[in-house]
Write an enzyme that holds these catalytic residues in place. Structure first.
Site, PDB file in Angstrom:
ATOM      1  CG  HIS A  83      48.866  31.216  44.689  1.00 53.69           C
ATOM      2  ND1 HIS A  83      47.843  30.485  45.259  1.00 53.69           N
ATOM      3  CD2 HIS A  83      49.763  30.304  44.240  1.00 53.69           C
ATOM      4  CE1 HIS A  83      48.112  29.190  45.129  1.00 53.69           C
ATOM      5  NE2 HIS A  83      49.270  29.057  44.536  1.00 53.69           N
ATOM      6  CG  ASP A  85      44.279  32.029  43.876  1.00 54.63           C
ATOM      7  OD1 ASP A  85      45.488  32.219  44.108  1.00 54.63           O
ATOM      8  OD2 ASP A  85      43.870  31.578  42.792  1.00 54.63           O
ATOM      9  CG  ASP A 115      48.843  25.117  45.393  1.00 56.98           C
ATOM     10  OD1 ASP A 115      49.441  26.193  45.245  1.00 56.98           O
ATOM     11  OD2 ASP A 115      48.212  24.570  44.488  1.00 56.98           O
ATOM     12  CD  GLU A 149      49.158  29.613  40.679  1.00 56.53           C
ATOM     13  OE1 GLU A 149      49.903  29.052  39.863  1.00 56.53           O
ATOM     14  OE2 GLU A 149      48.303  28.983  41.328  1.00 56.53           O
ATOM     15  CD  GLU A 150      45.703  27.093  42.628  1.00 54.43           C
ATOM     16  OE1 GLU A 150      45.719  26.495  41.541  1.00 54.43           O
ATOM     17  OE2 GLU A 150      46.456  26.794  43.569  1.00 54.43           O
ATOM     18  CD  GLU A 177      52.487  28.062  43.465  1.00 55.17           C
ATOM     19  OE1 GLU A 177      52.046  27.209  44.229  1.00 55.17           O
ATOM     20  OE2 GLU A 177      51.771  28.679  42.676  1.00 55.17           O
TER      21      GLU A 177
HETATM   22 ZN   LIG Z   1      50.017  27.222  43.918  1.00 54.26          ZN
END
Ligand SMILES: [Zn+2]
Length: 436
Positions: A83, A85, A115, A149-150, A177
């Protein structure tokens, strides 16, 4: 002109540059969006001859997908996804600029360093090197760089899966992830945690209705009291331990690595050994409920008609029914629940050729590697791809120094990734693609 240089040289710069593109996602479209990062990624892919598709789910919310033709296009395809974002960062809390992508103390610093702009950069670097050298993967590989994604992937992975499933045609397995990172164990060995399962999530709004009235009077029907009691029941409830096959495999192998006997009656025993990671792994032994918000009233002497709360619930693969039966029992008669967000739990068998390829890639770069499957307590875009029937794994390989609290880096202050870890990850990912 394509810039020369190996993937190992390039990965660090790609990671820095991605971090410098602010893609903060507050969850309400008020952020800068992923468009600039998506264009950056698309350009890097186009430079080596791919034809990436860039799609916007809403203005500024962009994802990129590209397909790399494998040597045997008749085989099922593999999806590699990351991702674009990140969660927001408050610069005043950080030692360094969260969007500076600086290198210090052997690490690349910034929001997204673990991340997951690290993995985005690793995928890009490996794909670019392989295509520059004309090394095709054994089968088709689809790479996807995703928005949102977040905030649950509604405008990223889930949107693509709903609106453009053709982009993932033939993909039966997916790698993203959160996994592939190391945890140092006795004997100078490292466990590498490969995600093979994820808990499901139930973000719920609880509502209690009562009778409004004056705070000075006798009032047995108080909505605030009702919701507070329900929140207290849910928050203090401890679900029984339920060992899923993934969690059991993790605990057995962890016990072995630390020389502790696995005790099925007290399977949590070995978690004492694994340090800060126990916060996350501990949550995969049972369903959990954590109250997170309360909202009621507008004046101290006015009893409101309604009171609400929000609760973050997480259930294990195979234990969703039990979870909701318990929640409904704990809620009590005058409190209702609705979903703020609800998503499935996923689990796949930790076996087969793809698992063997991940394990072999790790052990060939780190002879002290002990690959282990584990269950993530949180959720990722894997949930969206599981809807298309893909087996999903978390494998973003990083060899980490023994003292780094890696799980604390996710959404944490001073998020950073070791430069050596990125280089290691690139080598492992490249070997993995040879075998995948
Ligand atoms: Zn992530």
């Amino acid at each position: 002109m394509v810039q020369a240089g190996t993937a190992e040289d390039e990965v660090v710069r790609l990671c820095q540059e991605l971090i410098r593109i602010d893609t903060s996602n507050p969850g309400d479209h008020s952020g800068p969006g992923e468009r600039v990062a998506a264009e950056y990624v698309a350009e890097k892919l186009a430079e080596v001859g791919l034809e990436p598709t860039l799609l916007e789910s809403r203005p500024g919310r962009a994802s990129v997908v590209a397909r790399i033709e494998g040597e045997d296009p008749g085989r099922d395809a593999l999806l590699l996804h990351g991702h674009l974002d990140v969660v927001p960062a408050r610069a005043e809390d950080w030692t360094r600029d969260p969007f500076g992508g600086e290198i210090a103390d052997g690490c690349v610093w910034g929001r997204g360093a673990v991340d997951m702009k690290d993995m985005d950069a690793m995928i890009l670097a490996v794909v670019r090197e392989r295509l520059r050298e004309g090394r095709r993967p054994p089968r088709d590989v689809v790479v996807a760089f995703l928005a949102d994604e977040e905030a649950g992937g509604r405008w990223g992975a889930r949107w693509l899966v709903d609106e453009h499933p053709e982009l993932f045609e033939g993909c039966t397995e997916a790698v993203g992830e959160v996994g592939g990172f190391s945890l140092t164990v006795p004997g100078d060995r490292r466990m590498y945690l490969i995600e093979a399962a994820e808990k499901g999530l139930a973000w719920m709004r609880l509502t209690a209705s009562g009778t409004a009235g004056h705070g000075s009077m006798v009032h047995p029907d108080n909505a605030v009291t009702a919701v507070a009691a329900a929140v207290a029941r849910l928050g203090s409830h401890e679900f029984p331990i339920r060992l899923t096959k993934t969690v059991r495999a993790f605990l057995e192998r962890t016990c072995l690595a630390y020389g502790v006997e696995f005790d099925p009656d007290h399977p949590e025993k070995c978690l004492e050994e694994i340090g800060p990671l126990a916060r996350m792994i501990g949550a995969t032994l049972r369903n959990t409920l954590n109250p997170t918000r309360l909202d009621a009233g507008y004046k101290v002497n006015v009893i409101p008609q309604e009171a609400t709360a929000q609760v973050d619930g997480r259930f294990l693969p195979g234990h969703e029914e039990e979870f909701f039966a318990t929640v409904d029992e704990l809620l009590g008669p005058n409190v209702t629940r609705e979903f703020v967000h609800h998503d499935l739990a996923v689990e796949t068998e930790y076996e087969g050729a793809l698992v063997a390829a991940m394990e072999a890639a790790l052990t060939s770069e780190d002879p002290g590697a002990l690959p282990v499957p584990y269950c993530l307590s949180g959720g990722t875009d894997a949930k969206a791809f599981a809807r298309l029937g893909m087996r999903c794994f978390g494998f973003a390989p990083l060899r980490l120094p023994p003292d780094l609290d890696f799980s604390g880096m996710f959404h944490g202050v001073d998020e950073r990734v070791p430069v050596d870890g990125l280089r290691f990850g690139v080598r492992v990912l490249d070997r993995f693609l040879d075998r995948a």
